[in-house]
Each structure stands twice: as structure tokens, then as C-alpha cells.
Write a protein that holds these residues in place. Structure first.
Motif, PDB file in Angstrom:
ATOM      1  N   LEU A  54     -21.294 -19.545 -15.570  1.00 22.74           N
ATOM      2  CA  LEU A  54     -22.256 -20.121 -16.506  1.00 22.74           C
ATOM      3  C   LEU A  54     -21.649 -20.232 -17.903  1.00 22.74           C
ATOM      4  N   ALA A  55     -20.893 -19.235 -18.324  1.00 23.71           N
ATOM      5  CA  ALA A  55     -20.252 -19.285 -19.642  1.00 23.71           C
ATOM      6  C   ALA A  55     -19.281 -20.453 -19.745  1.00 23.71           C
ATOM      7  N   ALA A  56     -18.632 -20.803 -18.632  1.00 19.14           N
ATOM      8  CA  ALA A  56     -17.663 -21.903 -18.629  1.00 19.14           C
ATOM      9  C   ALA A  56     -18.316 -23.258 -18.365  1.00 19.14           C
ATOM     10  N   PHE A  57     -19.599 -23.274 -18.050  1.00 15.76           N
ATOM     11  CA  PHE A  57     -20.298 -24.501 -17.675  1.00 15.76           C
ATOM     12  C   PHE A  57     -20.553 -25.360 -18.914  1.00 15.76           C
ATOM     13  N   ASP A  58     -20.205 -26.641 -18.842  1.00 14.93           N
ATOM     14  CA  ASP A  58     -20.352 -27.547 -19.980  1.00 14.93           C
ATOM     15  C   ASP A  58     -21.478 -28.559 -19.788  1.00 14.93           C
ATOM     16  N   GLY A  59     -22.331 -28.340 -18.803  1.00 16.58           N
ATOM     17  CA  GLY A  59     -23.381 -29.311 -18.516  1.00 16.58           C
ATOM     18  C   GLY A  59     -24.676 -29.093 -19.260  1.00 16.58           C
ATOM     19  N   CYS A  60     -24.731 -28.089 -20.146  1.00 14.46           N
ATOM     20  CA  CYS A  60     -25.942 -27.838 -20.929  1.00 14.46           C
ATOM     21  C   CYS A  60     -25.602 -28.008 -22.402  1.00 14.46           C
ATOM     22  N   ALA A  61     -26.323 -28.899 -23.079  1.00 14.28           N
ATOM     23  CA  ALA A  61     -26.019 -29.216 -24.474  1.00 14.28           C
ATOM     24  C   ALA A  61     -26.246 -28.033 -25.405  1.00 14.28           C
ATOM     25  N   LEU A  62     -27.039 -27.050 -25.009  1.00 10.81           N
ATOM     26  CA  LEU A  62     -27.297 -25.892 -25.872  1.00 10.81           C
ATOM     27  C   LEU A  62     -26.018 -25.117 -26.166  1.00 10.81           C
ATOM     28  N   LYS A  63     -25.033 -25.244 -25.309  1.00  8.00           N
ATOM     29  CA  LYS A  63     -23.770 -24.531 -25.514  1.00  8.00           C
ATOM     30  C   LYS A  63     -23.111 -24.949 -26.826  1.00  8.00           C
ATOM     31  N   ALA A  64     -23.359 -26.189 -27.254  1.00  4.90           N
ATOM     32  CA  ALA A  64     -22.722 -26.702 -28.464  1.00  4.90           C
ATOM     33  C   ALA A  64     -23.422 -26.257 -29.734  1.00  4.90           C
ATOM     34  N   THR A  65     -24.667 -25.790 -29.643  1.00  5.68           N
ATOM     35  CA  THR A  65     -25.421 -25.451 -30.849  1.00  5.68           C
ATOM     36  C   THR A  65     -25.632 -23.959 -31.044  1.00  5.68           C
ATOM     37  N   ALA A  66     -25.555 -23.186 -29.958  1.00  5.24           N
ATOM     38  CA  ALA A  66     -25.810 -21.749 -30.066  1.00  5.24           C
ATOM     39  C   ALA A  66     -24.589 -21.017 -30.598  1.00  5.24           C
ATOM     40  N   GLY A  67     -24.831 -19.913 -31.280  1.00  2.00           N
ATOM     41  CA  GLY A  67     -23.725 -19.131 -31.816  1.00  2.00           C
ATOM     42  C   GLY A  67     -23.125 -18.171 -30.814  1.00  2.00           C
ATOM     43  N   HIS A  68     -23.901 -17.773 -29.797  1.00  2.00           N
ATOM     44  CA  HIS A  68     -23.428 -16.771 -28.847  1.00  2.00           C
ATOM     45  C   HIS A  68     -23.920 -17.096 -27.437  1.00  2.00           C
ATOM     46  N   PHE A  69     -23.183 -16.631 -26.464  1.00  2.00           N
ATOM     47  CA  PHE A  69     -23.581 -16.670 -25.058  1.00  2.00           C
ATOM     48  C   PHE A  69     -24.025 -15.250 -24.695  1.00  2.00           C
ATOM     49  N   LEU A  70     -25.327 -15.078 -24.416  1.00  2.63           N
ATOM     50  CA  LEU A  70     -25.887 -13.758 -24.141  1.00  2.63           C
ATOM     51  C   LEU A  70     -26.574 -13.817 -22.782  1.00  2.63           C
ATOM     52  N   PHE A  71     -26.103 -13.004 -21.859  1.00  3.66           N
ATOM     53  CA  PHE A  71     -26.476 -13.160 -20.453  1.00  3.66           C
ATOM     54  C   PHE A  71     -27.526 -12.154 -19.991  1.00  3.66           C
ATOM     55  N   SER A  72     -27.277 -10.865 -20.167  1.00  4.49           N
ATOM     56  CA  SER A  72     -28.184  -9.867 -19.615  1.00  4.49           C
ATOM     57  C   SER A  72     -27.926  -8.499 -20.235  1.00  4.49           C
ATOM     58  N   ALA A  73     -28.768  -7.544 -19.856  1.00 13.54           N
ATOM     59  CA  ALA A  73     -28.612  -6.138 -20.273  1.00 13.54           C
ATOM     60  C   ALA A  73     -29.283  -5.285 -19.205  1.00 13.54           C
ATOM     61  N   GLY A  74     -29.100  -3.978 -19.317  1.00  6.38           N
ATOM     62  CA  GLY A  74     -29.722  -3.089 -18.344  1.00  6.38           C
ATOM     63  C   GLY A  74     -28.864  -2.867 -17.113  1.00  6.38           C
ATOM     64  N   ALA A  75     -29.541  -2.608 -15.985  1.00 10.75           N
ATOM     65  CA  ALA A  75     -28.853  -2.194 -14.757  1.00 10.75           C
ATOM     66  C   ALA A  75     -28.936  -3.277 -13.684  1.00 10.75           C
ATOM     67  N   PRO A  76     -27.858  -4.034 -13.449  1.00  2.97           N
ATOM     68  CA  PRO A  76     -27.871  -5.020 -12.363  1.00  2.97           C
ATOM     69  C   PRO A  76     -28.150  -4.338 -11.021  1.00  2.97           C
TER      70      PRO A  76
END
Length: 278
Positions: free
Chosen positions: A105-127
Motif C-alpha cells: 500500500l505504501a508503494a501504491f501510486d493509484g490513490c491521489a491522496l499520496k501526493a498531498t499527505a505528509g505521512h503514510f500511517l498504517f496501524s497501531a496496537g497488536a496485529p
């Protein structure tokens, strides 16, 4: 002007800039109107080559270092909904672990939000925890600091978990979009199409016994549908493609902070969640 007046002006300007950032303003414009469609359709201008005297050699120029890429320059190609959705399904379906899904997902370029957001934040806690919580997106504090689930809404979530005798060691927290939309707006259909396959695969790989979805924005992204009202107030099966997870749709954390009266409904949902988890 006095020192106190200078300080007051500086404080006011800083507050104004913070407000602009919070509503998604990221570029300055001038007072004259521009037809951007006409500008983009016009052929590129080609500067005429400067005449070079035959008797003088061309000067040798040192190579300039490449300019740093800005957030607005990250997405060079337009994003087409069907193409992005197909690429998302392929990338998400190939992930075999949550960590691999995060990397894809971090490498995915198909979402325009990737160009405007300052950070890629995925999850927290216990998978892999029995409880998975799906929030909509990183908040202002997360976007500024670059850490997931640390802002005031996350602190409210921690209090909600403690109310049912749980904490982050027994819950997995994730975002519907790892990139904060400008002004915290809702995802548009193209963004939903690009992110939904990753969301479904995320839930499938996490395999929770119960999925708590926080707010309509997160629900529409997860379900891929604008009609989420019928999912409120009762358990439903969330189809993630490889099966189904028992899910509850609760009020968003932002709405609970704005409207304390909504906490009664949230408490009812938390009690149902606690009973299901045992």
C-alpha cells in the motif's frame, strides 16, 4: 508598534496559517483569475535558442543537483478509477502478511491522496488481536508528528477500550486511509475504489473476532458503498473476500468529542462488543 502588539500579530498570523492547513489549503494564489483548463490545453512554449558567437567557446557549466520532490509533485500521472482499482486488487491480493500489505500500500501510486499527505500511517496496537478497530484517517496531530493513533481522538479511543477492560495490547487499530485527506474530507469515489481492496485484505489478514468501525466515513470506505445507515445499531457480517467478520458501526471519534450526548450510543456499542469478545 509595541512589543506586545508585535507578539499579538505574530500569534494571530500563526493561528491563521494553522487554520489554513487544517482545512486543506496548501498553495497560495494571486488576485487575478486564471483559466487553468486553457493553460493545461495550450502547447508547451519552446524558447528560441540564443545565438552563439562562432569565435567564443560555450562555457562549461557545472551540473546542478536534482531538485527535491515536493508533495504536489509525487503523482506525475493522472489516476484513472478503473485502472487504480484493478491495480489495488492485484497488489492487495498478492500480500500474504499484514506487513507485506503495508509495504504494498505504501508503494501504491493509484490513490491521489499520496501526493498531498505528509505521512503514510498504517496501524497501531497488536496485529492478530481478537478486536480490530477501524478509524477513518490520521488526525491533525498524527499528520504533524508522523505517528499513528496519538492525537486527542486516539486518547478517547484508549479510554473507550479501558471501559471494556482492554488496551492496545489486546486490540489492533487501523485506518481506512493511511493518507490524511486535505481538510479531513470524506473519500471521493475514486479514492474509495483504490483503497477498498486494501481494506478488505487488511481485515482478512488481521482475522479479528470482532471489527469495530468508527463513523460513516470509515464505513463507506470499508464497505465501498455510500449507503451505511442500515448497518447502524446492530451486528452485521463484513465480507472481506475470504470470509466475513462480525462488525459493529459506532459513531466516529470526532463526533463523540464534538457531541458528548452521542457517547450513550457509543457505550451501548461498547457493551455489545465486550459481550461478544467475552
Amino acid at each position: 508598534m509595541s512589543a506586545d502588539a508585535d507578539l499579538s500579530l505574530e500569534t494571530g498570523l500563526a493561528a491563521l496559517v494553522d487554520w489554513y492547513v487544517s482545512i486543506g489549503v496548501d498553495i497560495a494564489v494571486d488576485e487575478a483569475p486564471h483559466d487553468r483548463f486553457a493553460e493545461s490545453a495550450a502547447p508547451p512554449r519552446v524558447a528560441a535558442p540564443a545565438p552563439v558567437a562562432a569565435s567564443s567557446p560555450s562555457p562549461v557549466r557545472r551540473a546542478e543537483p536534482p531538485a527535491r520532490e515536493t508533495r504536489s509533485q509525487r503523482s506525475a500521472a493522472p489516476v484513472f478509477t478503473e485502472e487504480a482499482a484493478r491495480g489495488a486488487r492485484e497488489a492487495a491480493g498478492a500480500a500474504r502478511t499484514i506487513e507485506e500489505l503495508r509495504e504494498r500500500l505504501a508503494a501504491f501510486d493509484g490513490c491521489a491522496l499520496k501526493a498531498t499527505a505528509g505521512h503514510f500511517l498504517f496501524s497501531a496496537g497488536a496485529p492478530g488481536a481478537a478486536l480490530m478497530v477501524l478509524d477513518f484517517s490520521p488526525g491533525e496531530e498524527e499528520e504533524r508528528g508522523g505517528a499513528a493513533f496519538v492525537g486527542p481522538e486516539a486518547r478517547l479511543l484508549d479510554n473507550m477500550l479501558r471501559a471494556i477492560r482492554r488496551d492496545r495490547s489486546g486490540a489492533y487499530l487501523a485506518y481506512a486511509t493511511p493518507w490524511r485527506p486535505p481538510g479531513a474530507r470524506e473519500l471521493n469515489p475514486a479514492e474509495v475504489a483504490a483503497l477498498n481492496p486494501f481494506l478488505r485484505r487488511h481485515v482478512e489478514l488481521a482475522a479479528p473476532r470482532a471489527l469495530l468501525i468508527l463513523g460513516d466515513f470509515a464505513a463507506r470506505a470499508a464497505l465501498g458503498s455510500p449507503d451505511v445507515a442500515r448497518y447502524r445499531n446492530a451486528w452485521f457480517d463484513y465480507d472481506h473476500g475470504g470470509g466475513a467478520a462480525r462488525a459493529l458501526l459506532a459513531p466516529s471519534l470526532a463526533s463523540l468529542l464534538r457531541t458528548p450526548a452521542m457517547k450513550r450510543r457509543a457505550w451501548r456499542d461498547l457493551r455489545a462488543l465486550a459481550a461478544a469478545l467475552g
